[in-house]
Design an enzyme around this catalytic site. Structure first.
Site, PDB file in Angstrom:
ATOM      1  N   THR A   1       0.850  -1.202   0.000  1.00  0.00           N
ATOM      2  CA  THR A   1       0.000   0.000   0.000  1.00  0.00           C
ATOM      3  C   THR A   1       0.880   1.244   0.000  1.00  0.00           C
ATOM      4  OG1 THR A   1      -1.480   1.436   1.294  1.00  0.00           O
ATOM      5  CG2 THR A   1      -0.343  -0.239   2.540  1.00  0.00           C
TER       6      THR A   1
ATOM      7  N   ASP B   1       0.000   3.733   1.449  1.00  0.00           N
ATOM      8  CA  ASP B   1      -0.296   4.396   2.725  1.00  0.00           C
ATOM      9  C   ASP B   1       0.687   4.001   3.836  1.00  0.00           C
ATOM     10  OD1 ASP B   1      -2.487   5.251   1.289  1.00  0.00           O
ATOM     11  OD2 ASP B   1      -3.878   3.835   2.206  1.00  0.00           O
TER      12      ASP B   1
HETATM   13  O1  F6P Z   1      -5.124   2.820   0.080  1.00  0.00           O
HETATM   14  C1  F6P Z   1      -4.558   3.431  -1.026  1.00  0.00           C
HETATM   15  C2  F6P Z   1      -5.334   4.650  -1.424  1.00  0.00           C
HETATM   16  O2  F6P Z   1      -4.722   5.219  -2.553  1.00  0.00           O
HETATM   17  C3  F6P Z   1      -5.523   5.702  -0.339  1.00  0.00           C
HETATM   18  O3  F6P Z   1      -4.378   6.482  -0.150  1.00  0.00           O
HETATM   19  C4  F6P Z   1      -6.713   6.448  -0.859  1.00  0.00           C
HETATM   20  O4  F6P Z   1      -7.404   7.073   0.185  1.00  0.00           O
HETATM   21  C5  F6P Z   1      -7.542   5.365  -1.485  1.00  0.00           C
HETATM   22  O5  F6P Z   1      -6.648   4.292  -1.781  1.00  0.00           O
HETATM   23  C6  F6P Z   1      -8.250   5.750  -2.744  1.00  0.00           C
HETATM   24  O6  F6P Z   1      -9.073   4.700  -3.109  1.00  0.00           O
HETATM   25  P1  F6P Z   1      -9.727   4.499  -4.531  1.00  0.00           P
HETATM   26  O7  F6P Z   1      -8.662   4.105  -5.490  1.00  0.00           O
HETATM   27  O8  F6P Z   1     -10.725   3.414  -4.321  1.00  0.00           O
HETATM   28  O9  F6P Z   1     -10.321   5.811  -4.915  1.00  0.00           O
END
Ligand code: F6P
Length: 360
Positions: free
Chosen positions: A134, A136
């Site tokens: 991730t 994150d």
């Molecule tokens: O978990 C990774 C991430 O990029 C986060 O940083 C972000 O909040 C989320 O996924 C965005 O999710 P999606 O791609 O479903 O919009």
């Protein structure tokens, strides 16, 4: 003895997924007689039985490739045990398809949600190995997840580029970075990009403290300010509210993005021109940096070693210089927030970077 290994990628993608898939496959082929079954589209593919027997050539030329060759989806953990209108018992379906594929084990590459489901499947008796990915970097028990360093590189490049235009125009630039509920990406990129203020979800900010940064810089002749803010950041008042309440308030104010809110407030409080930059999914795209290629490969190799030993119910992790593994039940559902006394927070403070917190 032959081992049949299922592999899937689940949740948001990130750079390094293909490098990790390749790491597992190549190390497995090297260590023992392996059949690899690719499950398409994350847990959804496991529920629906969407899989294919992979051949060695499918793991070639993917080291540098962004995204995931297996595809991914978000299948929230909270829904896994819910039987919907389609009457599908997802957990039973996953167990049935695992048996149908004749798997000896399943390798799941994902973030926190993926690990919760991985732990549940492990409790249900499947042989599971997790790999933490991730941007994150919020998975408990590992110093770093793969994908994170690439995102830091990209976010840093954004800050660097914004720097020059901020200086030319004498503006306050508010750059909103991903990270979900955690501030790791913003903290690292903010330090790497020389931000003047770094605002994190874990340390609620006071907008007056942020305004002081601009004033302080102006008083020594600096005509621009760079603020790196994590998408999940909130001010001290919002931090006291429940999530839903906060969302309602933001919607009423017409400002769901924290960067837009901050830029507007600063323009009202001070005589400045402010702009926002939201790089969004760019931070998750493209080729993994060298660090992530190496980490993904190390994680993949460790997973193959675990399969070779028959060690399951674990997820691979980085601890200092060593690749180790943690029990899934110990890490599933546990958060890894930035703490106020983390050494990187101290580094930022020692550099005079404001965290928007009174008394810093
Ligand atoms: O978990 C990774 C991430 O990029 C986060 O940083 C972000 O909040 C989320 O996924 C965005 O999710 P999606 O791609 O479903 O919009």
């Amino acid at each position: 003895m032959k081992k049949r290994i299922g592999i899937l990628t689940s949740g948001g993608d990130c750079p390094g997924l293909n490098a990790a898939i390749r790491g597992v496959a190549r190390a497995a082929y090297t260590m023992f007689d392996a059949d690899i079954i690719g499950i398409r589209g994350g847990y959804l593919g496991l529920i629906e039985g969407d899989f294919q027997e992979m051949n060695r050539s499918q793991f070639s030329n993917i080291l540098t490739m962004g995204g995931t060759i297996l595809g991914t989806s978000r299948t929230p953990f909270r829904d896994m045990r819910v039987v919907g209108e389609d009457q599908v018992d997802k957990v039973e379906q996953m167990k049935n398809n695992y048996a149908k594929m004749g798997l000896d084990c399943l390798v799941t590459l994902g973030g926190n949600g993926t690990h919760k489901t991985a732990n549940m499947l492990s409790m249900e008796g499947l042989n599971i190995i997790g790999l933490p990915k991730t941007i994150d970097n919020d998975i408990y028990g590992t110093d770093f997840t793969f994908g994170f360093h690439t995102a830091v590189e990209i976010a840093t490049d954004v800050i660097d580029r914004v720097h020059t235009t901020a200086a030319s125009h004498s503006r306050v630039m508010v750059i909103e970075l991903m990270g979900n509920k955690t501030g790791w990406l913003t903290l690292y990129a903010g330090i790497a990009g020389g931000a003047d203020a770094i605002l994190l979800p874990e340390l609620p900010y006071d907008i007056r403290e942020v305004a002081k940064v601009i004033e302080r810089r102006a008083s020594v002749g600096k005509n621009f300010t760079i603020i790196a803010v994590a998408e999940g950041a909130m001010d001290v008042k919002e931090a006291k509210m429940k999530r839903k309440q906060r969302d309602v308030k933001r919607a009423e104010e017409g400002c769901t993005n924290v960067s837009i809110r901050i830029a507007g407030q600063l323009e009202q409080m001070l005589n400045v021109v402010s702009r926002t930059v939201i790089p969004g999914h760019v931070q998750r795209g493209g080729t993994p940096c060298a660090y992530d290629r190496v980490l993904s490969t190390q994680f993949g190799v460790h997973a193959a070693q675990l399969i070779s030993n028959g060690t399951y119910g674990v997820t691979v992790a980085l601890k200092g210089e060593r690749i180790v593994h943690n029990s899934l039940s110990d890490i599933a559902g546990v958060a890894k927030p930035v703490t106020a006394n983390h050494h990187m927070v101290k580094t930022a403070k020692s550099m005079g970077i404001s965290l928007g917190v009174a008394g810093d």
